[in-house]
Write a protein that holds these residues in place. Structure first.
Motif, mmCIF file in Angstrom:
data_model
loop_
_atom_site.group_PDB
_atom_site.id
_atom_site.type_symbol
_atom_site.label_atom_id
_atom_site.label_comp_id
_atom_site.label_asym_id
_atom_site.label_seq_id
_atom_site.Cartn_x
_atom_site.Cartn_y
_atom_site.Cartn_z
ATOM 1 N N ARG A 1 -6.413 9.384 -0.287
ATOM 2 C CA ARG A 1 -5.057 8.858 -0.115
ATOM 3 C C ARG A 1 -4.058 10.013 0.024
ATOM 4 O O ARG A 1 -3.193 10.014 0.885
ATOM 5 C CB ARG A 1 -4.702 8.058 -1.374
ATOM 6 C CG ARG A 1 -4.095 6.765 -1.139
ATOM 7 C CD ARG A 1 -3.999 5.963 -2.415
ATOM 8 N NE ARG A 1 -4.809 4.777 -2.316
ATOM 9 C CZ ARG A 1 -4.527 3.742 -1.544
ATOM 10 N NH1 ARG A 1 -3.448 3.742 -0.816
ATOM 11 N NH2 ARG A 1 -5.324 2.693 -1.480
ATOM 12 N N GLN A 2 -4.224 11.032 -0.845
ATOM 13 C CA GLN A 2 -3.297 12.164 -0.823
ATOM 14 C C GLN A 2 -3.413 12.917 0.502
ATOM 15 O O GLN A 2 -2.405 13.295 1.084
ATOM 16 C CB GLN A 2 -3.569 13.108 -2.014
ATOM 17 C CG GLN A 2 -2.515 14.195 -2.177
ATOM 18 C CD GLN A 2 -1.090 13.636 -2.258
ATOM 19 O OE1 GLN A 2 -0.799 12.787 -3.099
ATOM 20 N NE2 GLN A 2 -0.209 14.075 -1.353
ATOM 21 N N GLU B 1 -1.553 11.117 3.105
ATOM 22 C CA GLU B 1 -0.093 11.282 2.968
ATOM 23 C C GLU B 1 0.335 12.682 3.444
ATOM 24 O O GLU B 1 1.396 12.835 4.043
ATOM 25 C CB GLU B 1 0.363 11.051 1.511
ATOM 26 C CG GLU B 1 0.081 9.651 0.965
ATOM 27 C CD GLU B 1 0.849 8.525 1.669
ATOM 28 O OE1 GLU B 1 1.601 8.811 2.620
ATOM 29 O OE2 GLU B 1 0.655 7.352 1.273
ATOM 30 N N GLN C 1 8.923 4.016 5.803
ATOM 31 C CA GLN C 1 7.743 3.225 5.444
ATOM 32 C C GLN C 1 8.061 1.740 5.436
ATOM 33 O O GLN C 1 9.162 1.363 5.176
ATOM 34 C CB GLN C 1 7.257 3.633 4.059
ATOM 35 C CG GLN C 1 6.704 5.032 4.063
ATOM 36 C CD GLN C 1 6.235 5.462 2.681
ATOM 37 O OE1 GLN C 1 6.105 4.688 1.768
ATOM 38 N NE2 GLN C 1 5.980 6.737 2.530
#
Ligand SMILES: Cc1cc2nc3c(=O)[nH]c(=O)nc-3n(C[C@H](O)[C@H](O)[C@H](O)COP(=O)(O)OP(=O)(O)OC[C@H]3O[C@@H](n4cnc5c(N)ncnc54)[C@H](O)[C@@H]3O)c2cc1C
Length: 362
Positions: free
Chosen positions: A302-303, A306, A362
């Motif tokens: 996930r990181q 991102e 977002q």
């Protein structure tokens, strides 16, 4: 426990192999007639984008008993901007084949799976959920994640590629960052043998720009032939439009696991997703076997997604002139160290530096 895996691609098969290693036999449902029954293309596993894992192939075999044979190790990468080029040398990663080839990654994984695979499957997720205690969604797209409102789509991408025949160095990959050809995107040439390579163009679908993908690919084709000083003949073509990139909000919802592209394994910066797809498949299996929690295990993936979206947004602000400057700087021992030093994570570093300047919507 009765586990159904929907999709026999990288993530689904990695999940199945791991479950089998721990004594669980899942049932796999694949919509196509066999594993990898789609266009052939060359892909890469680049060490600079999988760090702290530096060698994905060794990591998968040593840590997880999953064995993959790449097409070749990459020892040279040439990156072209409009007027400059950077040549990077070292152990940069691997090339591999996907799709309808005997040694495609999915075919290799398929040979390591013993569980039953139902081909031509028309089973829906809802039907599988009714029949099994757990469902692993590994369909290579975000359709179900979107349908269940569990997906944040950040962009879509258009891709056009072809298999070209010529004479190639299988240990060298080439990339073009020229926005006149691929606005805010890139082109690349990945050989999968000495005679065959994939020549591909990819760019984000931005509403304010109208792009003739056919024409863009033809320009890349001319450039590649000029750089390689040879004519290339086209043998196979593919085109994908509206390929979504994003991230699911939750990797596990009840007894459903979202893995691979269903999770959001594709890095939006340059579209790399193989390593994360394999890892999400393995991690879902670990959760099912009581060896960890999927949400926790997938945090680094996930990181890195991102981090990657920061770079993608940064790329959308650059011009050909800035790209020339970046590529000129990269063509140095400093640039080579940044890319090849296994202790450095260029994705993390760049996103850390750029984060204050990039506002994400977002
Ligand atoms: C042109 C292109 C180039 C790429 N290049 C790179 C690269 O160089 N490096 C990199 O790291 N990544 C690359 N990627 C990304 C990478 O290929 C994907 O992230 C990865 O394959 C995703 O794995 P997956 O398991 O989610 O899906 P897949 O491996 O695509 O598997 C999905 C499977 O699910 C099946 N399926 C679909 N729907 C259903 C259904 N309803 N029921 C049953 N089965 C279903 C499909 O037939 C397929 O077999 C590229 C992607 C593309 C499109």
């Amino acid at each position: 426990m009765r586990v159904a895996i929907m999709g026999a691609g990288l993530s689904g098969l990695a999940c199945a192999i791991t479950l089998e290693q721990h004594g669980i036999e899942p049932v796999i449902y694949e919509k196509r007639s066999r594993i990898g029954d789609r266009f052939v293309n060359g892909e890469v596993l680049l060490s600079m984008f999988t760090r702290p894992v530096n060698d994905s192939i060794a990591y998968l075999s040593e840590q997880f008993g999953i064995f993959l044979q790449p097409a070749a190790g990459i020892s040279k990468m040439t990156i072209y901007s409009k007027h400059k080029k950077a040549v990077l040398k070292g152990q940069l990663g691997f090339t591999n084949v996907r799709g309808r080839e005997k040694n495609s990654f999915e075919a290799q994984l398929g040979r390591q799976v013993k569980s039953k695979i139902h081909y031509h499957s028309e089973k829906t997720y809802e039907e599988l959920l009714a029949e099994y205690t757990h469902v692993v969604l590994a369909t290579g797209d975000s359709d179900y994640a979107k349908k269940t409102r569990n997906f944040r789509e950040d962009l879509t991408v258009s891709i056009k590629g072809a298999t070209v025949e010529g004479s190639f160095d299988p240990y060298e990959v080439m990339t073009w960052l020229d926005y006149e050809i691929a606005p805010f995107g890139y082109g690349y040439l990945i050989p999968f043998s000495e005679k065959e390579a994939n020549l591909v163009i990819a760019f984000p679908d931005l509403s304010e720009i109208e792009i003739d993908i056919e024409h863009s690919w033809d320009r890349l084709y001319q450039k590649a032939q000029a750089e390689l000083q040879q004519g290339l003949s086209v043998t196979d073509r593919f085109q994908i439009t509206g390929y979504p990139m994003g991230l699911c909000h939750t990797g596990r919802v009840g007894n459903t696991f979202y893995v691979g592209n269903c999770f959001g394994a594709m890095m939006p910066f340059m579209g790399f997703g193989q390593h994360a797809s394999l890892m999400t498949g393995i991690y879902a299996a670990h959760d099912l076997c009581g060896l960890g929690h999927y949400e926790e295990l997938t945090k680094p993936i996930r990181q890195s997604y991102e981090n990657s979206i920061i770079l993608r947004r940064a790329m959308e602000r650059l011009s050909n002139e800035t790209l020339d400057t970046i590529i000129q700087h990269l063509d140095s021992s400093w640039g080579e160290k940044l890319i090849t030093n296994p202790k450095l994570d260029p994705l993390k570093m760049a996103s850390y530096l750029l984060r204050p300047y990039i506002k994400l919507t977002q």
